[in-house]
Design an enzyme around this catalytic site. Structure first.
Site, PDB file in Angstrom:
ATOM      1  CD  GLU A   1     -22.349 -24.166 -51.740  1.00 45.28           C
ATOM      2  OE1 GLU A   1     -22.439 -24.906 -52.562  1.00 45.28           O
ATOM      3  OE2 GLU A   1     -21.403 -23.730 -50.853  1.00 45.28           O
ATOM      4  CG  HIS A   2     -23.199 -28.892 -50.027  1.00 43.41           C
ATOM      5  ND1 HIS A   2     -22.508 -29.992 -50.975  1.00 43.41           N
ATOM      6  CD2 HIS A   2     -22.462 -27.951 -50.362  1.00 43.41           C
ATOM      7  CE1 HIS A   2     -21.470 -29.586 -51.555  1.00 43.41           C
ATOM      8  NE2 HIS A   2     -21.150 -28.403 -51.150  1.00 43.41           N
TER       9      HIS A   2
END
Length: 129
Positions: free
Chosen positions: A49-50
């Site tokens: 996600e990051h």
């Protein structure tokens, strides 16, 4: 009122019209969550996600942020117990722009090695707290 559409590739699209609203919110929910993390690799869904926002084949992380700021919108993501959601919120006149930018992040991310290590460290710090 919600409307569900199934695309030919199996992607389900849910839309809702809000009368008199000048903003749009786009969300892509991916069936990737902590429950899917391999044994011994806890945090993989959150790391992904990051990392998706760290650059694409067309844009670096700064350009991604700068472009969304130029549209006066916001883009981000979160990982829940059941899925990971990537989203963008912009004025309606920037809807195509936001779809292009969010699509680029989801399809063309390059995961620069130095950024991955920084994101790993950030996630490990969050897990300790």
């Amino acid at each position: 009122m919600h409307r569900k559409t199934m695309l030919a590739n199996g992607v389900q699209v849910v839309t809702e019209t809000v009368p008199n609203s000048r903003t749009i919110s786009l969300g892509v929910m991916v069936n990737a969550n902590p429950q899917h993390d391999p044994v011994g690799q806890s945090g993989l869904a959150q790391l992904t996600e990051h990392a998706l926002f760290q650059g694409t084949t067309c844009r670096d992380a700064a350009a991604i942020s700068r472009l969304m700021d130029a549209a006066g919108g916001q883009m981000g993501a979160f990982t829940s117990r059941d899925y990971t959601c990537f989203y963008a919120n912009v004025l309606d006149e920037y809807s195509t722009y936001a779809m292009d930018l969010l699509g680029d992040v989801l399809v063309n991310s390059i995961f620069p090695a130095e950024n991955i290590e920084r994101e790993k460290a950030a996630i490990l710090r969050m897990c300790k707290n």
